[in-house]
Write a protein that holds these residues in place. Structure first.
Motif, PDB file in Angstrom:
ATOM      1  N   LEU A 159      27.411   1.433 -17.374  1.00 15.54           N
ATOM      2  CA  LEU A 159      27.308   3.090 -16.285  1.00 15.54           C
ATOM      3  C   LEU A 159      27.928   3.962 -16.535  1.00 15.54           C
ATOM      4  O   LEU A 159      28.801   4.853 -15.950  1.00 15.54           O
ATOM      5  N   ARG A 160      28.119   4.319 -18.391  1.00 15.49           N
ATOM      6  CA  ARG A 160      28.707   5.975 -18.193  1.00 15.49           C
ATOM      7  C   ARG A 160      28.263   6.952 -17.561  1.00 15.49           C
ATOM      8  O   ARG A 160      28.956   7.496 -16.989  1.00 15.49           O
ATOM      9  N   ASN A 161      26.766   6.733 -16.818  1.00 20.16           N
ATOM     10  CA  ASN A 161      25.671   7.919 -16.796  1.00 20.16           C
ATOM     11  C   ASN A 161      25.706   7.280 -15.699  1.00 20.16           C
ATOM     12  O   ASN A 161      24.378   7.678 -14.832  1.00 20.16           O
ATOM     13  N   HIS A 162      26.445   6.688 -14.711  1.00 22.57           N
ATOM     14  CA  HIS A 162      25.705   6.243 -13.668  1.00 22.57           C
ATOM     15  C   HIS A 162      26.301   6.328 -12.507  1.00 22.57           C
ATOM     16  O   HIS A 162      27.613   7.565 -11.839  1.00 22.57           O
ATOM     17  N   THR A 163      25.340   6.359 -11.074  1.00 20.47           N
ATOM     18  CA  THR A 163      25.497   7.492 -10.046  1.00 20.47           C
ATOM     19  C   THR A 163      25.953   6.469  -8.700  1.00 20.47           C
ATOM     20  O   THR A 163      24.914   5.501  -8.611  1.00 20.47           O
ATOM     21  N   ILE A 164      26.662   6.409  -8.186  1.00 19.75           N
ATOM     22  CA  ILE A 164      27.470   6.251  -7.183  1.00 19.75           C
ATOM     23  C   ILE A 164      26.309   5.852  -5.868  1.00 19.75           C
ATOM     24  O   ILE A 164      26.252   6.860  -5.150  1.00 19.75           O
ATOM     25  N   GLN A 165      25.829   5.313  -5.353  1.00 16.18           N
ATOM     26  CA  GLN A 165      25.228   4.222  -3.977  1.00 16.18           C
ATOM     27  C   GLN A 165      26.265   4.458  -3.049  1.00 16.18           C
ATOM     28  O   GLN A 165      27.115   3.695  -2.954  1.00 16.18           O
ATOM     29  N   TYR A 203      35.906   7.864  -9.075  1.00 27.24           N
ATOM     30  CA  TYR A 203      35.070   8.190  -9.880  1.00 27.24           C
ATOM     31  C   TYR A 203      36.101   8.021 -11.640  1.00 27.24           C
ATOM     32  O   TYR A 203      34.980   7.608 -12.409  1.00 27.24           O
ATOM     33  N   LYS A 204      36.711   7.063 -10.954  1.00 27.64           N
ATOM     34  CA  LYS A 204      37.803   6.325 -12.555  1.00 27.64           C
ATOM     35  C   LYS A 204      38.069   4.954 -12.176  1.00 27.64           C
ATOM     36  O   LYS A 204      39.420   4.889 -12.848  1.00 27.64           O
ATOM     37  N   GLN A 205      37.156   4.164 -11.005  1.00 34.92           N
ATOM     38  CA  GLN A 205      37.685   3.139 -11.276  1.00 34.92           C
ATOM     39  C   GLN A 205      36.947   2.992 -12.365  1.00 34.92           C
ATOM     40  O   GLN A 205      36.433   3.137 -13.003  1.00 34.92           O
ATOM     41  N   PRO A 206      37.711   1.668 -12.675  1.00 31.00           N
ATOM     42  CA  PRO A 206      37.502   0.488 -13.359  1.00 31.00           C
ATOM     43  C   PRO A 206      36.188  -0.229 -14.127  1.00 31.00           C
ATOM     44  O   PRO A 206      35.804   0.359 -15.164  1.00 31.00           O
ATOM     45  N   ALA A 207      35.720   0.253 -13.028  1.00 31.73           N
ATOM     46  CA  ALA A 207      33.656   0.222 -13.012  1.00 31.73           C
ATOM     47  C   ALA A 207      33.182   0.738 -14.088  1.00 31.73           C
ATOM     48  O   ALA A 207      32.556   0.287 -15.195  1.00 31.73           O
ATOM     49  N   ASN A 266      47.049  -3.354 -17.080  1.00 31.87           N
ATOM     50  CA  ASN A 266      46.912  -1.872 -17.139  1.00 31.87           C
ATOM     51  C   ASN A 266      45.858  -1.121 -17.584  1.00 31.87           C
ATOM     52  O   ASN A 266      45.273  -0.207 -16.794  1.00 31.87           O
ATOM     53  N   GLN A 267      44.728  -2.270 -17.026  1.00 33.14           N
ATOM     54  CA  GLN A 267      43.056  -2.492 -16.349  1.00 33.14           C
ATOM     55  C   GLN A 267      43.338  -1.589 -15.023  1.00 33.14           C
ATOM     56  O   GLN A 267      42.728  -1.253 -14.588  1.00 33.14           O
ATOM     57  N   LEU A 268      43.738  -2.264 -14.324  1.00 35.28           N
ATOM     58  CA  LEU A 268      44.172  -2.035 -12.939  1.00 35.28           C
ATOM     59  C   LEU A 268      45.051  -1.341 -12.783  1.00 35.28           C
ATOM     60  O   LEU A 268      44.435   0.234 -11.717  1.00 35.28           O
ATOM     61  N   ARG A 269      45.410  -0.141 -13.496  1.00 32.78           N
ATOM     62  CA  ARG A 269      46.522   0.964 -12.856  1.00 32.78           C
ATOM     63  C   ARG A 269      45.743   1.702 -13.245  1.00 32.78           C
ATOM     64  O   ARG A 269      45.426   2.469 -14.888  1.00 32.78           O
ATOM     65  N   ARG A 270      45.360   3.283 -12.996  1.00 33.86           N
ATOM     66  CA  ARG A 270      44.880   4.745 -12.870  1.00 33.86           C
ATOM     67  C   ARG A 270      45.522   5.285 -12.517  1.00 33.86           C
ATOM     68  O   ARG A 270      46.081   4.844 -11.435  1.00 33.86           O
ATOM     69  N   PRO A 271      45.521   6.232 -12.587  1.00 31.89           N
ATOM     70  CA  PRO A 271      46.831   7.094 -11.805  1.00 31.89           C
ATOM     71  C   PRO A 271      46.277   8.034 -10.603  1.00 31.89           C
ATOM     72  O   PRO A 271      44.904   7.997 -10.029  1.00 31.89           O
TER      73      PRO A 271
END
Length: 372
Positions: A70-76, A60-64, A36-41
């Motif tokens: 990491l709620r307000n994390h900006t992706i590098q 932006y919807k990956q499990p990390a 279930n953790q792996l499965r995203r839309p």
């Protein structure tokens, strides 16, 4: 929408055992939690030739980003250090590199790339499954009866069912015949389809009584009465039901009578079943708030007769039990176990010796002198 609160009786299950080992409920639940953790839309899904399923999910919807930190994390999107930049040391090594180029290992690629690629803005996520637990279809010839259903809020069914999920919280698709006064308003035997996403705790839908099942056939009416009906010691009449997964669209199709494709459940309705089933069940089911209580319900299962494999054929029976696993085509399942609740009220016989094709007999009257 039908909510099932009572106990049910399911009589035969295949696909529970793999290589003679029974997985504990804890292991199954943990595996499902991880899945279930792996499965995203998925923006796109790729079926690899080696059997892997690759979901392209929004970056932006990956499990990390489920982690609170990491709620307000900006992706590098790229490292600040350019590893491709040449250095003087690397230039000095060029001559040595050319001399040893033939002995250098070849960089390998992943198999799924042969089948497609993920678009920009997504990341590929592999969904892996244990071999031997992929069921993509099930079929059976179900003898048709008209069991007595005691109260209006009870029902009796005989069906083919594909399942994925925990024991008390599973997803399933089912089809067969039913006597169900609360849904159909009478006690006739009718053809049905049914699905649930939570073990029928809060969800559960017969036919077209709620959104979900997509009908395509103009020949078969869901919920329509079946005729003629078998009677004990009389001529046998049956329906042939085949539920199978389309390998391209992942829709779960229902086929009636080996030629009519009635319609399908889209994979978007499910999480676990959007991939495959992990077990298959054939058999009878009785629903009543008085299952497991005293007095017990008098609602019949099958014909209302206990399982009988004699030439008279007085009980419920399902023949030509088949599954569709990973490879194309139908086959008899490798492992079959019988499962029965309340053996004094209903019972089961699985006949596999001295017959060319194993047969499964089931049924019972509910309340009787052994089942008060």
């Amino acid at each position: 929408m039908v909510i099932m609160l009572g106990a049910t009786v399911t009589l035969i299950r295949c696909g529970v055992l793999v290589e003679g080992k029974l997985f504990s409920k804890q292991k199954i639940l943990e595996a499902e939690r991880q899945l279930n953790q792996l499965r995203r839309p998925a923006v796109k899904t790729i079926q690899s030739e080696d059997g892997d399923i690759i979901d392209c999910i929004d970056i932006y919807k990956q499990p990390a980003f489920d982690h609170p930190a990491l709620r307000n994390h900006t992706i590098q999107m790229a490292p600040t250090y350019d590893t491709t930049k040449e250095t003087k040391t690397m230039k000095k090594m060029d001559r040595w590199k050319k001399r040893n180029e033939e002995q250098s290992p070849i960089t390998v690629k992943q198999t799924w790339h042969k089948s497609g690629s993920c678009p920009q803005g997504t990341i590929p996520k592999a969904i892996l499954f244990t071999e031997g637990y992929r069921y993509n279809g099930a079929k059976g010839d179900i003898k048709v009866y008209n069991p007595s259903v005691e109260l209006d809020d009870e029902y009796s069914t005989s069906q083919v069912c594909l399942i994925n999920g925990a024991y008390y919280d599973f997803e399933s698709v089912e089809s067969g015949w039913a006597v169900n006064p609360s849904v159909y308003g009478d006690r006739q035997t009718r053809f049905f389809v049914y699905w649930t996403v939570d073990g029928s705790q809060k969800t559960g839908c017969f036919d077209l009584t709620c959104p979900g099942f997509v009908q395509t056939s103009h020949e078969i009416a869901l919920g329509a009465a079946i005729h003629p009906i078998s009677v004990p010691h009389g001529l046998p009449y049956q329906i042939i039901v085949y539920i199978y997964k389309d390998p391209v669209t992942s829709n779960w199709w229902v086929q009636y009578g080996e030629r009519i494709n009635i319609g399908y459940w889209p994979p978007e309705l499910f999480v676990l079943l959007s991939y495959h089933a992990t077990s298959v069940e054939w058999g009878g089911e009785v629903y009543s708030s008085r299952v497991g209580t005293t007095p017990h319900t008098r609602t019949d299962m099958g014909s209302g007769h206990f399982a009988e494999s004699s030439v008279w054929g007085t009980s419920g029976v399902i023949k030509r039990i088949r599954v569709h696993e990973n490879s194309p085509g139908l086959k008899f399942p490798d492992i079959v176990n019988t499962l029965m609740d309340e053996f004094n009220c209903y019972d089961v016989k699985y006949l596999s010796d001295y017959v060319e094709d194993p047969e499964f007999y089931y049924g019972g009257p509910g309340r009787n002198y052994m089942c008060p």
